[in-house]
Design an enzyme around this catalytic site. Structure first.
Site, PDB file in Angstrom:
ATOM      1  N   TYR A 151       0.796  -1.219  -0.297  1.00  0.00           N
ATOM      2  CA  TYR A 151      -0.204  -0.119   0.232  1.00  0.00           C
ATOM      3  C   TYR A 151       0.804   1.185  -0.064  1.00  0.00           C
ATOM      4  CZ  TYR A 151      -4.106   3.930   1.385  1.00  0.00           C
ATOM      5  OH  TYR A 151      -4.059   4.222   1.786  1.00  0.00           O
ATOM      6  N   ASP A 246       9.336   2.994  -0.822  1.00  0.00           N
ATOM      7  CA  ASP A 246       8.259   2.881   0.720  1.00  0.00           C
ATOM      8  C   ASP A 246       8.741   3.181   1.667  1.00  0.00           C
ATOM      9  OD1 ASP A 246       6.727   4.336   1.774  1.00  0.00           O
ATOM     10  OD2 ASP A 246       5.152   3.414   0.398  1.00  0.00           O
ATOM     11  N   LYS A 274       5.235   9.702   8.341  1.00  0.00           N
ATOM     12  CA  LYS A 274       4.955  10.312   9.829  1.00  0.00           C
ATOM     13  C   LYS A 274       5.869   9.730  10.933  1.00  0.00           C
ATOM     14  CE  LYS A 274       1.957   6.667   9.894  1.00  0.00           C
ATOM     15  NZ  LYS A 274       1.916   6.385   8.534  1.00  0.00           N
TER      16      LYS A 274
END
Length: 439
Positions: A151, A246, A274
């Site tokens: 994802y 990623d 984050k």
């Protein structure tokens, strides 16, 4: 505590959920929060500290999802809280440049040699979307390869066979994504280098980039097979395509320099999320100077954001990365040992109860798959008994342990998890596996 007692102990959360459903689809602002995959009323959180969450009814839980990864130092970590408070006194946002942006960037570059220049954005989705735009501009090509179960945010072209909530809810892609855009993304099985070679052979000179989670976290935790990442790097270089790693989940978590350090990987572009902002909304995309200089105002690739480099996120990120850098010789061995104890301890309880389980782990992230065989790709992860996981999740919540509410999400360990939390978790698992076994 019985299920009936647990539900009555969450009366306020249930009322808050009913109220939220009047305003938000499913009562949530991100789908997995709705607990549809595990059942029961999702607790509403009021506060958190260290390794513990507290809901609106005063129930406390050991936290193993850590705001989906960034809380490696625990909730309300004092240096981070103090940094945010200091920054907020000067204003929450300027929409202009601040010195703190370069201060944080300097720390990121020190940990990630592959990142020569970067841009801050407000989310991981923005980061991956922007990295792909740069890759297409740099190569003049359109096709992107991703991997099933990975994802990379909810940008249109990346929702093809995605993991995370897409897998949790059993959605093959997403309505609203035009076929013309989806056709430019080719989803291949993870850990299968031959499939990538075949794709390059089938589309010579047309593939702009390969993007992947170096350790899959959004189909549950799936580490790379030996030689797989190195093979992708060699293949993309040979074919003139870019390699985008990623690290929204793995960044600063599996090692100070993330998976790039752990697996000695030198990608063209890297995305972070984050954890770079100490849990505040932030994302990063960066890489080789020649690629990043394609961005406006230097080049023709446009990307912008009013809140990019937000001063609160920069302050929290500096405090977080400063601590990790200064204490790396303590932090990473500690969380490795804690993670090993938790994941292996719970797996041992499953074996005692006769519950089929496969445990995957990479550093401070891992997953207990309710599946007897190995899990090396999404197809194998998808064979997990999700109903059994749901029973396990509910039973663990009843015992005061909060796991990610999906079989297809990684769990996370941080520095705030002590031996006491580990013992409590393993004891809770003992009772939870009995609930699983009983069906």
């Amino acid at each position: 505590m019985s299920s009936q007692e647990t539900q009555s102990a969450r009366t306020h959360s249930r009322q808050l959920q009913e109220r939220a459903e009047r305003f938000f689809p499913g009562g949530v602002n991100s789908p997995v929060r709705a607990f549809r995959a595990v059942g029961g009323t999702p607790p509403f959180i009021e506060r958190a500290e260290g390794a513990w969450l507290e809901d609106a009814d005063g129930n406390r839980y050991i936290d193993y999802f850590g705001s989906w990864g960034p809380m490696i130092l625990g909730h309300a970590f004092p240096p981070v809280v103090e940094a945010i408070e200091r920054a907020a006194r000067n204003s929450a946002s300027f929409g202009a440049s601040t010195a703190a942006e370069a201060d944080l960037a300097e720390r990121i570059v020190a940990c990630y040699p592959a990142i020569e220049k970067m841009r801050f954005v407000s989310s991981g989705t923005e980061a991956t979307m922007s990295a792909i735009r740069v890759a297409r501009a740099a190569t003049g090509r359109k096709i992107v390869i991703k991997f099933e179960g990975c994802y990379h945010g909810h940008a249109d072209g990346l929702l093809v066979k995605a993991g995370s909530g897409v897998a949790t809810l059993g959605i093959p892609g997403s309505a609203g994504v035009p076929e013309e855009i989806a056709a430019l993304t080719h989803a291949l099985p993870y850990n299968d280098l031959g499939a990538v070679e075949a794709a390059f052979d089938a589309h010579p000179g047309k593939i702009a980039a390969v993007i992947l989670e170096p350790v899959v976290g959004n189909a549950g935790c799936i580490p790379p097979m030996p030689g797989y990442l190195r093979g992708l790097r060699e293949l993309t270089r040979r074919e003139g395509a870019l390699l985008i790693v990623d690290e929204v989940m793995t960044g600063f978590r599996v090692a100070l320099g993330g998976a790039c350090e752990l697996y000695r990987l030198d990608p063209d572009l890297v995305t972070l999320g984050k954890i770079v902002g100490g849990g505040l909304p932030v994302g990063v995309f960066g890489g080789k100077r020649r690629l990043m200089d394609l961005l406006a105002p230097l080049g023709p690739v446009y990307q912008a954001g009013t809140l990019s480099g937000n001063p609160l996120a920069m302050a929290a990120g500096i405090a977080t990365l400063a601590y990790l850098q200064e204490h790396k010789t303590e932090v990473y061995p500690q969380i490795e040992a804690t993670s090993k104890a938790v994941f292996e301890g719970v797996a041992a309880e499953a074996a005692k109860a006769g519950v089929p389980l496969t445990t995957n782990r990479a550093g401070a992230m891992g997953t207990w798959f309710f599946h007897a065989g190995p899990v090396t790709n999404y197809d194998e992860a998808a064979q997990s008994d999700t109903a059994a996981f749901g029973r396990f999740h509910r039973a663990m919540l009843e015992q005061g342990v909060w796991l990610p509410p999906s079989q297809f999400e990684a769990a996370f360990v941080g520095t705030a998890h002590s031996d006491a939390e580990v013992r409590n978790t393993i004891e809770a698992a003992r009772a939870a596996f009995e609930a699983v076994r009983r069906g």
